[in-house]
Each structure stands twice: as structure tokens, then as C-alpha cells.
Design a protein around this motif. Structure first.
Motif: not given
Length: 228
Positions: A186-194
Motif C-alpha cells: 500500500m502507499d500512504l495516500d491510499n492507506a489514508c483514503a481507505q
């Protein structure tokens, strides 16, 4: 696999982390629209070393519970800072093994990269299962940060020295933030979006809330003689 989950000494546990750490994929980007998301949490008895590990699989679109699994056991390793995951891994892996629904993302009640040895529970479970994984902690293990703005979705970097290891993310207006870090694939942008998608009403992800309720309930159903 057994040695990666159940080391017998601190030296062996640190060697496992050193061996598996290079396998962590911190780039991702991970699934943008996972269909199923598994929340993982562990509850401990007030006395003794009994614990219950729970996995709750949610439909990512509706956040309805699709499947659950629980494994009751005992802490598998002493409490050692930086090695806490080894207390919970055997029970969590057992619970994951009970699932018939394959989750597309693991959301751990804990940390990933934001860990003193850069290998928190989310990293460890991600590498062992091969699944994308993120950590969402209620409190940080390390680092410095500035408070994000009070509005939902605001964030600030979580830094350890000059390294960014996660984000401090506001999931509700005016409510304490959570600490998000990448675990695996995962990247951090996607992690926060999830995480934001999983928090339409509460501070903590619905995956964590459901898993927490499940493991606490499992402990509550154990006879008192089993809690010693």
C-alpha cells in the motif's frame, strides 16, 4: 512459517524482523476499491495471559459484516517493546486461516512502518499473508507531529527524525486523530483514503470497531476458570 510467528527468544524475534523487513512493499499502491476489508484486533483478559484474536471481514461498499473468525489462546511471547506483535501473531494467523472469504485488505489495530524497528504488526501480517495491509493506531509508538486541522480528512506527517513513517489523520471533526502507517503493498495516500472510507460515523475504522466487539465478546464468554 512457525519460526516467523513463534520465536522463542528476543534474539530470534529480532532476527525474524530483520529477515522479513526487506520483503515489505511500501510503494503499493494497493487496491483503490477493495471489495472486502478485514479488521483485526486482539483483546486480553484482565488477569493471566489469555487473549482472543478476531477478524471481521466487511463489504467495503456497505460496511456490512460478511464473515467473522475468532481464535482464543494465550500470549505467545513476553511483553518486549518493539516485539509486541509476536504475542498476538499465532492467534491472529489462526483466525485468518478460518476465513472462507478472502479479504483484499487487512486493517490492523496497531502500526506498520511507524514502529521502532520499522516492522509493526501490519508489516508482519502483510508479509506473512501476502495481502495489502495498513496499521491504524489509537496512539503513536514513536515520532513527532503537529496537530492536523480540526476538520475530518485533515492530516499531518508523523516523523521519526527526518523520516516520514505515517500520518496523523483526523477522521471526525474536532475528535482526536488516528495514526496511519503503511504495512504492506500500500502507499500512504491510499492507506489514508481507505481509513476515511471506513470511518463514516466514528473515529475508528468500522473494521476495527467490529473486530474489537467480537474479540471482547469471545473473552466474555469464557468460563472464569479459563481466564487464569
Amino acid at each position: 512459517m512457525t519460526s516467523a510467528v513463534c520465536p522463542e527468544t528476543v534474539a530470534e524475534a529480532e532476527a525474524v524482523q530483520d529477515r522479513l523487513r526487506p520483503l515489505v512493499d511500501l510503494v503499493g499502491p494497493g487496491p483503490a476499491r477493495p471489495r472486502t476489508i478485514a479488521g483485526l484486533d486482539v483483546a486480553y483478559a484482565e488477569r493471566g495471559d489469555r487473549l482472543a484474536a478476531a477478524v471481521t471481514v466487511l463489504d467495503a461498499g456497505t460496511l456490512a459484516v460478511v464473515e467473522t473468525a475468532v481464535a482464543v489462546g494465550r500470549a505467545a511471547f513476553p511483553y518486549v517493546p518493539g516485539l509486541f506483535a509476536f504475542r498476538e501473531l499465532p492467534a491472529l494467523m489462526e483466525a485468518l486461516g478460518q476465513l472462507t472469504t478472502a479479504p483484499e485488505l487487512l486493517v490492523c489495530d496497531g502500526h506498520g512502518l511507524a514502529h521502532p524497528r520499522r516492522f509493526g504488526l501490519a508489516c508482519h501480517l502483510g508479509v506473512l499473508t501476502g495481502l495489502p495491509a495498513i496499521g491504524v493506531g489509537k496512539t503513536p509508538l514513536l515520532g513527532t507531529w503537529e496537530a492536523p486541522a480540526a476538520t475530518r480528512g485533515s492530516w499531518s506527517p508523523l516523523r521519526d527524525g527526518t523520516e516520514t513513517v505515517g500520518r496523523v489523520l483526523r477522521t471526525r471533526d474536532g475528535v482526536k486523530p488516528v495514526f496511519v502507517s503503511v504495512g504492506h503493498r500500500m502507499d500512504l495516500d491510499n492507506a489514508c483514503a481507505q481509513v476515511l472510507a471506513l470511518t463514516p460515523r466514528y473515529r475508528l475504522p468500522e473494521s476495527t470497531r467490529q473486530a474489537d466487539r467480537l474479540c471482547r465478546g469471545a473473552l466474555g464468554r469464557l468460563p472464569a476458570s479459563d481466564l487464569e
